[in-house]
Design a protein around this motif. Sequence first.
Motif, mmCIF file in Angstrom:
data_model
loop_
_atom_site.group_PDB
_atom_site.id
_atom_site.type_symbol
_atom_site.label_atom_id
_atom_site.label_comp_id
_atom_site.label_asym_id
_atom_site.label_seq_id
_atom_site.Cartn_x
_atom_site.Cartn_y
_atom_site.Cartn_z
ATOM 1 N N ALA A 229 0.980 -0.963 0.023
ATOM 2 C CA ALA A 229 -0.033 -0.015 0.041
ATOM 3 C C ALA A 229 0.938 1.266 -0.006
ATOM 4 N N ARG A 230 0.275 2.381 -0.678
ATOM 5 C CA ARG A 230 1.104 3.521 -0.582
ATOM 6 C C ARG A 230 0.593 4.564 0.439
ATOM 7 N N GLY A 231 1.196 5.500 0.779
ATOM 8 C CA GLY A 231 1.013 6.702 1.552
ATOM 9 C C GLY A 231 1.046 6.186 2.950
ATOM 10 N N CYS A 232 0.530 7.319 3.887
ATOM 11 C CA CYS A 232 0.601 6.919 5.172
ATOM 12 C C CYS A 232 -0.574 7.566 6.176
ATOM 13 N N ARG A 233 -1.067 6.701 6.918
ATOM 14 C CA ARG A 233 -2.213 7.438 7.782
ATOM 15 C C ARG A 233 -1.820 8.221 8.936
ATOM 16 N N TYR A 234 -0.640 8.495 9.200
ATOM 17 C CA TYR A 234 -0.096 9.215 10.285
ATOM 18 C C TYR A 234 0.165 10.541 10.020
ATOM 19 N N SER A 235 0.483 11.306 10.988
ATOM 20 C CA SER A 235 0.776 12.717 10.646
ATOM 21 C C SER A 235 1.893 13.354 11.495
ATOM 22 N N ASN A 244 -1.028 14.257 4.983
ATOM 23 C CA ASN A 244 -1.610 15.450 4.399
ATOM 24 C C ASN A 244 -0.787 15.485 3.341
ATOM 25 N N LEU A 245 0.269 14.692 2.842
ATOM 26 C CA LEU A 245 1.018 14.773 1.622
ATOM 27 C C LEU A 245 0.953 13.659 0.768
ATOM 28 N N ALA A 246 0.752 12.414 1.284
ATOM 29 C CA ALA A 246 0.892 11.040 0.458
ATOM 30 C C ALA A 246 -0.704 10.363 1.004
ATOM 31 N N TYR A 247 -1.407 10.335 -0.153
ATOM 32 C CA TYR A 247 -2.991 9.431 0.261
ATOM 33 C C TYR A 247 -2.534 8.017 0.379
ATOM 34 N N PRO A 248 -3.380 7.436 1.137
ATOM 35 C CA PRO A 248 -3.341 5.934 1.247
ATOM 36 C C PRO A 248 -4.053 5.285 0.246
ATOM 37 N N ASN A 249 -3.410 4.379 -0.129
ATOM 38 C CA ASN A 249 -4.101 3.432 -1.299
ATOM 39 C C ASN A 249 -3.413 2.051 -1.313
ATOM 40 N N ALA A 250 -4.148 1.018 -1.319
ATOM 41 C CA ALA A 250 -3.892 -0.250 -1.245
ATOM 42 C C ALA A 250 -3.902 -1.185 -2.574
ATOM 43 N N ARG A 251 -3.210 -2.135 -2.629
ATOM 44 C CA ARG A 251 -3.362 -3.079 -3.724
ATOM 45 C C ARG A 251 -4.229 -4.525 -2.955
ATOM 46 N N SER A 252 -4.641 -5.192 -3.939
ATOM 47 C CA SER A 252 -5.624 -6.224 -3.405
ATOM 48 C C SER A 252 -4.299 -7.264 -3.042
ATOM 49 N N VAL A 253 -4.615 -8.287 -2.017
ATOM 50 C CA VAL A 253 -4.039 -9.359 -1.600
ATOM 51 C C VAL A 253 -3.576 -10.204 -2.908
ATOM 52 N N ASP A 254 -4.412 -10.567 -3.899
ATOM 53 C CA ASP A 254 -4.157 -11.302 -5.102
ATOM 54 C C ASP A 254 -2.840 -10.776 -5.638
ATOM 55 N N ASN A 255 -3.356 -9.352 -6.016
ATOM 56 C CA ASN A 255 -2.069 -8.738 -6.893
ATOM 57 C C ASN A 255 -0.773 -8.703 -6.262
#
Length: 479
Positions: A229-235, A244-255
């Motif tokens: 996954a990209r980004g970070c949920r912390y600050s 605030n600078l990198a939005y969280p986004n995840a790949r599927s487990v299968d991928n």
Amino acid sequence: MTKKILFVNAPSQDPSDRFFGWPTSLLYAIAPSVDAARNGNLDIEIVPKIFDPINYSAESREAVERDLGRIIEKEKVNILCASATYDSVYPTHILFDRAKQMNPKIKTILGGPHFDEVYRLPKFREEVFSSSLVDVAIEGDGEFALKSTLEAMSKDQDLSNLDWHSVLGIAEVYTPDGKVYSTSGQPLNLNDIPFIPIDLADESRHSMDYDVFTDKDGNILNTIQMMAARGCRYSCSYCSENRNLAYPNARSVDNILEEVRLRKSQGFKAIFFDDSTFGTYPRLEELLKGLGEFEIKFGSLNRFNHLGNQRTVEQYASAGYVYAYCSIEQLDDLVLNGIGKAQNEKTIRKSMELIRNNEFKLGTSLLFGLPNESERSITRTLDFTEEFVKNGTIKIVSQSALSYHPGTALGEKVVSEGFVRTPPNQGYPFDRFEEGQWYHPPYVTPKYLEKILKASEQKFGPFLSRNRHSWYAKRGLVK
Ligand code: B12
Ligand code: SF4
């Protein structure tokens, strides 16, 4: 005529041994373009290897510029496309200048985490964009903005003719004439992106980059990097990766598992996950279960609060997870609160014990120059670290001096007015700290750092990242 592109992993200005790794930012950004070119859907020819110098320092600069010149000449390069991380925008600037001196028709494209961080600074824009050294600069999700740019360049089309709103991802594209194009603004579907084209990198060099993964005889295992996954949920207030600078986004487990399968078939024996906090992956249990099928070793960046209970730590262990890199920063609640770290001493202590009992190895980062730090917080941090180095849990201690990142809450006030090219704090003792060369709070003087350094040398010297360290230093490639 088909245009030829050279990809460049822009070198840092830090001459010392530090962390090395695959040029992942660039590999992610170029993956769709490389895939399209290889499938005949993009009329661009690619120079077979990324230009990836080890550093750009007073000693190496001439050789780097000469090597680049040779490649441009030999390969008849028309497009130079560079990714800048940390402090490499300035070297990129110089390399673009050299290329344009050789052939003014060469087009240059710039992107990367360092550019993402500095592109808003007025002084930076003035210097970089008014100089015409950069023809196209892309901030944000590079993948499809770059592919569209290359499609246009391959056909000698003007960028203003593209339908930018239909281009996938959240990105902005800058041109020297002041035009800015925004892409669709929709998060990328990470499962649709081709796997990174690692064959473009120097495989024999980078597969040795992670010496925390070894066989029973101590030989370094071939290691590749991946992201779930990209980004970070912390600050955290000092970090350019915060939410605030990198939005969280995840790949599927299968991928993810499909890529692991591919990497295993290519001979990799270990995988390091570069997710800023691997423990926040949304379907972590399912992922760890899947990883456990491969019988290879795993490690990742993580946080102590995501390694906080026995059950979770056991799940990691049965997946083949042997190494975590988590930051202590400083073992002091006042300091941790002051930087918005969202974890406390108690969490760190508990998780450290769990890690030790489950026999993972740990890399950790200590950060000095923070608000609220004191002699007491520093001493307690160094003592605690020493304890876990001595009991064999901590294998790497990376000491950083707080360096102001322009995109962050701590940094914006300090550096928003200036775009600085060369490191202001070179040499000892700054060069013994990660990011030590750059800007720190005024009390972080050589004397201040030297005191910390001497204490850490005495307590856990051989484990300091800048002492222990990689095969780059052992082979004399860096200081
Ligand atoms: C892997 C990694 C490394 C690797 C590889 C670095 C590399 N050059 O590729 C290694 C281990 C070598 C490394 C070293 C360091 N790293 Co590092 N690293 C990372 C990490 C964990 C993942 C990078 C990544 O692949 N992200 C995933 C991709 C998808 O996102 P991205 O990098 O933002 O790239 C996107 C855009 O920037 C853009 N893009 C990127 N390149 C290009 C190029 C073009 C042409 C275009 C158009 C677009 C584009 O498109 C990409 C895809 O959308 C990040 C943290 C993180 N989780 O992101 C830190 C991070 C990039 N590293 C960082 C730092 C500080 C360092 C070090 C100084 C650490 C140290 N003290 O040694 C060194 C210096 C590296 C150097 N320049 O020499 C900082 C950078 C700060 C900044 N804003 O620049 C980060 C953000 C971590 C942090 N929060 O501190 N790192
Ligand atoms: S320090 Fe780690 S947890 Fe904090 S914002 Fe940066 S990447 Fe996220």
